[in-house]
Design an enzyme around this catalytic site. Structure first.
Site, PDB file in Angstrom:
ATOM      1  N   PRO A  41       0.791  -1.233   0.000  1.00 21.75           N
ATOM      2  CA  PRO A  41       0.000   0.000   0.000  1.00 21.75           C
ATOM      3  C   PRO A  41       0.823   1.283   0.000  1.00 21.75           C
ATOM      4  CG  PRO A  41      -0.881  -1.546   1.598  1.00 21.75           C
ATOM      5  CD  PRO A  41       0.375  -2.160   1.053  1.00 21.75           C
ATOM      6  N   ASN A  42       0.364   2.225  -0.797  1.00 24.43           N
ATOM      7  CA  ASN A  42       0.926   3.584  -0.904  1.00 24.43           C
ATOM      8  C   ASN A  42       2.252   3.671  -1.647  1.00 24.43           C
ATOM      9  OD1 ASN A  42      -1.220   4.889   0.657  1.00 24.43           O
ATOM     10  ND2 ASN A  42      -0.358   3.752   2.383  1.00 24.43           N
ATOM     11  N   ARG A  84       5.691  10.767  -2.477  1.00 23.63           N
ATOM     12  CA  ARG A  84       5.361  10.626  -1.060  1.00 23.63           C
ATOM     13  C   ARG A  84       6.629  10.693  -0.192  1.00 23.63           C
ATOM     14  NH1 ARG A  84       4.854   4.661   1.235  1.00 23.63           N
ATOM     15  NH2 ARG A  84       3.922   5.078   3.254  1.00 23.63           N
ATOM     16  N   TYR A 136      11.592   8.080   1.219  1.00 20.98           N
ATOM     17  CA  TYR A 136      11.416   7.001   0.238  1.00 20.98           C
ATOM     18  C   TYR A 136      12.100   7.267  -1.104  1.00 20.98           C
ATOM     19  CZ  TYR A 136       7.923   5.686   3.709  1.00 20.98           C
ATOM     20  OH  TYR A 136       7.301   5.342   4.888  1.00 20.98           O
ATOM     21  N   ASN A 188       7.985  -5.656  -0.714  1.00 19.58           N
ATOM     22  CA  ASN A 188       7.963  -4.545   0.222  1.00 19.58           C
ATOM     23  C   ASN A 188       6.506  -4.447   0.678  1.00 19.58           C
ATOM     24  OD1 ASN A 188       7.828  -2.174   1.631  1.00 19.58           O
ATOM     25  ND2 ASN A 188       9.064  -1.000   0.172  1.00 19.58           N
ATOM     26  N   ALA A 237       3.115  -0.737   4.971  1.00 18.85           N
ATOM     27  CA  ALA A 237       2.582  -0.752   6.346  1.00 18.85           C
ATOM     28  C   ALA A 237       2.071  -2.136   6.764  1.00 18.85           C
ATOM     29  CB  ALA A 237       1.480   0.291   6.491  1.00 18.85           C
ATOM     30  N   HIS A 259       3.873  -4.492   9.359  1.00 19.56           N
ATOM     31  CA  HIS A 259       3.854  -4.364  10.810  1.00 19.56           C
ATOM     32  C   HIS A 259       2.683  -5.083  11.475  1.00 19.56           C
ATOM     33  CE1 HIS A 259       6.940  -1.585   9.687  1.00 19.56           C
ATOM     34  NE2 HIS A 259       6.078  -0.794   9.057  1.00 19.56           N
ATOM     35  N   ASP A 311       0.855 -15.307   6.429  1.00 16.19           N
ATOM     36  CA  ASP A 311       0.378 -16.674   6.209  1.00 16.19           C
ATOM     37  C   ASP A 311       0.402 -17.039   4.726  1.00 16.19           C
ATOM     38  OD1 ASP A 311       0.013 -17.076   8.891  1.00 16.19           O
ATOM     39  OD2 ASP A 311      -2.180 -17.021   8.850  1.00 16.19           O
ATOM     40  N   GLU A 328      12.402  -9.556   2.065  1.00 17.45           N
ATOM     41  CA  GLU A 328      11.634  -8.362   2.441  1.00 17.45           C
ATOM     42  C   GLU A 328      12.497  -7.124   2.204  1.00 17.45           C
ATOM     43  OE1 GLU A 328      10.299  -8.655   6.497  1.00 17.45           O
ATOM     44  OE2 GLU A 328       9.899  -6.515   6.636  1.00 17.45           O
ATOM     45  N   HIS A 358      12.665  -2.794   2.360  1.00 19.15           N
ATOM     46  CA  HIS A 358      12.089  -1.502   2.747  1.00 19.15           C
ATOM     47  C   HIS A 358      12.988  -0.401   2.225  1.00 19.15           C
ATOM     48  CE1 HIS A 358       9.008  -3.239   5.206  1.00 19.15           C
ATOM     49  NE2 HIS A 358       9.910  -4.067   5.677  1.00 19.15           N
ATOM     50  N   SER A 411      13.076   2.747   3.292  1.00 14.52           N
ATOM     51  CA  SER A 411      13.620   3.525   4.409  1.00 14.52           C
ATOM     52  C   SER A 411      14.216   2.586   5.457  1.00 14.52           C
ATOM     53  CB  SER A 411      12.511   4.373   5.041  1.00 14.52           C
ATOM     54  OG  SER A 411      11.539   3.529   5.640  1.00 14.52           O
ATOM     55  N   ARG A 426      13.133   4.708  12.681  1.00 17.55           N
ATOM     56  CA  ARG A 426      11.930   5.545  12.621  1.00 17.55           C
ATOM     57  C   ARG A 426      11.026   5.280  13.839  1.00 17.55           C
ATOM     58  NH1 ARG A 426       9.364   4.916   6.919  1.00 17.55           N
ATOM     59  NH2 ARG A 426       8.129   6.637   7.760  1.00 17.55           N
ATOM     60  N   ARG A 435       7.384   0.731  13.513  1.00 20.79           N
ATOM     61  CA  ARG A 435       7.987   0.257  12.250  1.00 20.79           C
ATOM     62  C   ARG A 435       9.140  -0.719  12.490  1.00 20.79           C
ATOM     63  NH1 ARG A 435       5.564   3.607   8.378  1.00 20.79           N
ATOM     64  NH2 ARG A 435       5.121   5.635   9.250  1.00 20.79           N
TER      65      ARG A 435
HETATM   66  C1  DQA Z   1       8.156   1.078   3.961  1.00 21.16           C
HETATM   67  C2  DQA Z   1       8.212   1.260   5.478  1.00 21.16           C
HETATM   68  C3  DQA Z   1       6.843   1.082   6.102  1.00 21.16           C
HETATM   69  O1  DQA Z   1       6.899   1.276   7.514  1.00 21.16           O
HETATM   70  C4  DQA Z   1       5.872   2.083   5.519  1.00 21.16           C
HETATM   71  O2  DQA Z   1       4.573   1.858   6.033  1.00 21.16           O
HETATM   72  C5  DQA Z   1       5.867   2.110   4.031  1.00 21.16           C
HETATM   73  C6  DQA Z   1       7.136   1.978   3.321  1.00 21.16           C
HETATM   74  C7  DQA Z   1       9.521   1.360   3.294  1.00 21.16           C
HETATM   75  O3  DQA Z   1       9.687   0.932   2.159  1.00 21.16           O
HETATM   76  O4  DQA Z   1      10.382   2.005   3.880  1.00 21.16           O
HETATM   77  O5  DQA Z   1       4.836   2.323   3.415  1.00 21.16           O
HETATM   78  O6  DQA Z   1       7.832  -0.279   3.702  1.00 21.16           O
END
Ligand code: DQA
Length: 150
Positions: free
Chosen positions: A13-14, A21, A26, A77, A80, A83, A90, A101, A103, A105, A110, A114
């Site tokens: 998401p996002n 953003r 990021y 990735n 959110a 977390h 699953d 995995e 990320h 950032s 942070r 997170r």
């Molecule tokens: C993220 C870190 C997450 O905590 C956050 O919710 C994101 C981006 C990252 O790529 O740093 O949306 O996954």
């Protein structure tokens, strides 16, 4: 000759807003450019990649399930969902594929929430804080370690 490997790359998401953003966290590179870089390196490494971004947990889970037989590994990735999404965790466990995995950032530098990933314990590794390079390092790691399941 290097055999082709199939890797599913998922953005949660996002992450469609990457570049716009919170660029200080990021990065300034739009997701489309990050995906193009992933495709380019994958081609060099003889990796066939399929990439999907979704803002919906269920879509990510459906995509993981649908790629159960096609994929040799997953780079994700989970944004959110990292977390708190036991459903996503699953799904990743269910398909019995190596997972990396990523990320953008440094989640450990942070907010407290997170620092915890419900996904991390079921992965072969986590790459955090190296921006979009994380995806490329994950591809190289998969190729170098040949963590391919039959
Ligand atoms: C993220 C870190 C997450 O905590 C956050 O919710 C994101 C981006 C990252 O790529 O740093 O949306 O996954």
């Amino acid at each position: 000759m290097t055999t082709t490997m199939n890797v599913l790359v998922l953005h949660g998401p996002n992450l469609n807003l990457t570049g716009f953003r919170e660029p200080e966290l990021y990065g300034k590179k739009p997701l489309a450019d990050i995906d193009a870089d992933i495709q380019r390196l994958a081609a060099e490494l003889s990796i066939d990649v399929r990439i999907l971004q979704s803002n919906h947990e269920g879509v990510l889970i459906d995509t993981i399930q649908e790629h159960r037989k096609w994929a040799n590994a997953i780079i994700i990735n989970p944004a959110a969902l990292t977390h708190y999404s036991y459903a996503l965790r699953d799904a990743l466990v269910s398909v019995r594929l190596p997972v990396i995995e990523v990320h953008l950032s440094n989640v450990h530098a942070r907010e407290e929430f997170r620092r915890h990933s419900v996904v991390a314990p079921i992965t072969i590794g986590q790459i955090v804080g190296l921006g979009d390079q994380g995806y490329l390092l994950a591809l190289r790691a998969l190729r170098a370690t040949e963590t391919v399941t039959p």
